[in-house]
Design an enzyme around this catalytic site. Sequence first.
Site, PDB file in Angstrom:
ATOM      1  CB  ALA A  38      -0.865   0.118   1.197  1.00 53.52           C
ATOM      2  CG  ASP A  39       0.606   4.025  -3.204  1.00 50.55           C
ATOM      3  OD1 ASP A  39       1.141   4.280  -4.378  1.00 50.55           O
ATOM      4  OD2 ASP A  39      -0.484   4.106  -2.739  1.00 50.55           O
ATOM      5  CB  SER A  40       0.881   8.029   0.633  1.00 49.15           C
ATOM      6  OG  SER A  40       1.076   8.454  -0.665  1.00 49.15           O
TER       7      SER A  40
END
Lengths: 139, 386
Positions: free
Chosen positions: A92-94
Amino acid sequence: MASVTGTSACMTSLSCSFKQTQGRISSVNSVSLSINGKSFPSLRMRSAPRFRVSCAAKPETVDKVCQIVKKQLALPADTTVTGESKFAALGADSLDTVEIVMGLEEEFGISVEEESAQTISTVQDAADLIEKLIETKSA
Amino acid sequence: MVLVLGAGCCFVKGYVVEHLLHFRLLAKLSQGRMFSFVSKRLSLMMMTKVCCFQRNFSSALPPLVPVKLPSKMETHFWYVLPDEVKSESLLSQYSELLSPREKKNLYHMQGDQFKKSALLARVLVRTTIARYQTNCQVNPRSLKFKKTIYGKPEVDWENGDKWCPPPLHFNISHTSSLVACGVTVNVPIGIDVEEKQRRLKNKILAFAKRYFSPDEVKLLTAISDPEIQRQEFIKLWTLKEAYVKAVGRGFSAAPFNTFTIRARVVKMGGFHHFDTQHSEASEIVVESSDDPENLTRNWQFALLDLAGSHYAAICIEKENSAGGVTQNSNVINMWNCMVEVFCDFFAGEAGVPMRLTVWKTIPFVEDERVSGTGAVVPISGLIKQL
């Protein structure tokens, strides 16, 4: 790490307290046991009454969070997502994280402030926060 | 001579691969790419590297091509395309550069693509910072990192080697298909990269209403074409992320809905979305609903179309703004204020452009300066590519 998945009802309270003793940031932060795959049943029994008050979230909540996370990150069906899973480790990125929080808000009818969202690093953290917010909302 | 050194340090295992890497590096150099810059250093490298070679590169990787630190007014931007890194043995050598904690984090990551880009992100930041140590070779493996109290990563120079650490700032960002690292000197930097084709799971306007400022929602709502709206959303997201990362105090210190980022076309005033015809003359500004004006005036932005596949946003603090506190006298303060008022009065006068150099790299294998080429297309912001 010992894996206690809490799938059966009778294990719930034990798994609940066991998870607390793995040293997560909570009100009982003085205890941090790294069990490393060994189980200490007597230790768990001793600690269970102490931690029951600040119990971790219900397994159903954790499951729902896992589902939302899997959907958001489009993870293959065979990916293992549990309470211990870290968002960062799942890819998961931001933007994903914010979308997940938004998905959780919609699913559970809550509102998550940025300050709280920043403290979430695992699925369990998210589930705990959700239950806390639901409790506060209905109080 | 590089080959001789290389051969001397190669081990039996992987000998052929390492030798090929040396050949390739030398071939690239002789083709003139970076030759003029590096040739002066090569002879120096030969002398100093003999003693350092074994110590630094136990897995027989060739030396990194060193680079001069960016000047105070410059930004350096390095990126890696994971799809171009195919060699398993190279990836395995890259893993050797990581600290035990980084290796452990990597081990727990799920998904091969993601794991690879996470590995390359650590390798890129380590090798990039190591390149700038031009007085003595630094083993990228020996660099240590720490976090500020707000969680922003920075180099921990205490445990490094004996020279005076440079006032180097860096920031990284990665997707599964591009890994980037921005470097400045003296001023904080934040970057964010995002795939141009990125789709949201939620509806764009619902997301924007929840997280963006009212003015930004208004701007996005006004875009009728859903594809353009999606693109503008992604561009805005990367700019906002880059800003928050540059400020370095975490998401909660600058909640997304408390500040607005927009493009201002210079000399014309008015506000537009980012893809204007006068993109070379549009400046990106940030306005905060919380902070006093002079805080947000300190930040400079660039928005790029990178490698045809990604939007990249860069945000750096402007040099002088580190504050009136460091200025020498009240006269200078007064003069600065007058200059700012003057600029505001003629609203839209062009500010100083961001001087930017961009490299595409495969660490230890190939460096290619791509600023000014088709790989780096400015979309918005005042940018001068070097």
